[in-house]
Design a protein around this motif. Structure first.
Motif: not given
Length: 360
Positions: A30-31, A33-35, A38-39
């Motif tokens: 999840i991290l 994919l988020v990074l 998105y981030l």
């Protein structure tokens, strides 16, 4: 379900371990994919690149490697023109610019009466174990051009066994202890650095950890940032300069001329960059942005073939990221010129008389 229930009752510890591992993997995915989506706003593999046979492709360009292991085209060992060898660390290698847009490449295009060979690359390759002396002799160089990055000021940690300089024995300070611990941790982290540029999570955590180190006054490499406080660390500058002076004298004994280019940091050539880095929380000595470390080196180096490119830049008009890579990758990067930065440093060098081969 009955089978799993039976297994969990018979092996409760193993079941708990497996569930925790699965949960951890889910969190990591999840991290990642988020990074990834998105981030992260920088280029994840900016500094790691993709290696192929003889070429490493980076987002900023390519670096070629010849059969002798140097970051350049193949050397013609029968070359009869006077040979100029370029030494240094990652700036000389071409991080942020790529081949053929580096200082050495641009000089090669401008001075065809000489053979220009890029024989450097790698952290401190020029000042570790007398590489400049050994390589200059190996390739029968006439001139050795050392691109001195300010973070090369890492003596007395650098080994210099064949020269006369010795380090005085003193009780370690709290900064010494912290530096040693950081460097040992960095050695341990090398086992995981294959994930840099591949794993968004690892690269992000690495970036944040190194930023904290820099804010605490250390280099990303783990050494103290001596260069940001030249007067406070004058003794280190004196030791380092003495070492470079001895390299110069050893080369001169073999009729090889050493020329030094004092590379700037971005906050030294751009007032806009100075404000941005100050807002991030970085500090340095009064006078640093006006070139105090370069001035101290020019005072301590005992030979005249030293070039300082800072006057080539207009501090008031230079934007942050205009001449340096700034925020392109996973690093607070104020010491890697981009192609435009290499071009202006080369232009000023070619216009100067800092090295004998620049004079008619």
């Amino acid at each position: 379900m009955p089978r799993f229930d039976s297994f969990s009752k018979r092996h409760p510890a193993l079941t708990l371990t497996l569930l925790n591992v699965i949960l951890l993997l889910v969190i990591v995915i999840i991290l990642e994919l988020v990074l990834r989506f998105y981030l992260v706003e920088y280029t994840n593999d900016f500094y790691s690149g993709t290696k192929k046979e003889g070429v490493t492709e980076y987002p900023y360009g390519k670096i070629i490697t010849n059969s002798l292991g140097h970051a350049d085209e193949e050397f013609d060992l029968s070359e009869t023109r006077p040979r100029i060898g370029y030494f240094g660390d990652s700036v000389n290698y071409g991080v942020g610019a790529g081949y053929p847009y580096r200082f050495s490449d641009l000089n090669k295009a401008a001075l065809s009466d000489y053979a220009h060979w890029n024989v450097g690359g790698g952290l401190g390759v020029s000042v570790r174990e007398n590489a400049i002396i050994r390589v200059s002799g190996r390739y029968d160089l006439k001139y050795a051009v050392y691109l001195l990055n300010l973070n090369d000021i890492i003596l007395p940690q650098v080994k210099n066994e064949s020269l006369s300089i010795t380090q005085k024995s003193v009780a370690p300070s709290s900064e010494d202890v912290a530096e040693k611990a950081i460097r040992q941790a960095k050695i341990f982290m090398r086992y995981f650095d294959g994930l840099r540029g591949r794993s968004y999570l690892y690269t992000y955590l690495r970036f944040k950890a190194k930023t904290l180190l820099q804010l605490a006054g250390f280099e990303a490499s783990g050494f103290r940032a001596y260069e940001l406080w030249p007067e406070k660390n004058r003794a280190v500058f004196e030791t380092f300069s003495s070492y470079v002076n001895e390299i110069h004298d050893a080369l001169a004994a073999d009729n090889i001329t050493l020329c030094v280019v004092l590379l700037p940091y971005e906050m030294q050539i751009s007032s806009a960059a100075e404000r941005v880095y100050e807002d991030m929380g970085f500090t340095w000595e009064d006078g640093f942005t006006e070139g105090s470390p370069q001035a101290l080196l020019k005072e301590l180096l005992t030979f005249p073939s030293v070039y300082d490119p800072i006057p080539m830049f207009d501090r008031d008009s230079a934007e942050i990221g205009e001449y340096f890579v700034y925020d392109k990758g996973d690093k607070i990067d104020w010491n890697h010129p981009n192609r435009k930065g290499h071009a202006i440093i080369s232009e000023g060098f070619l216009q100067s008389s800092a090295c004998p081969f620049l004079n008619p």
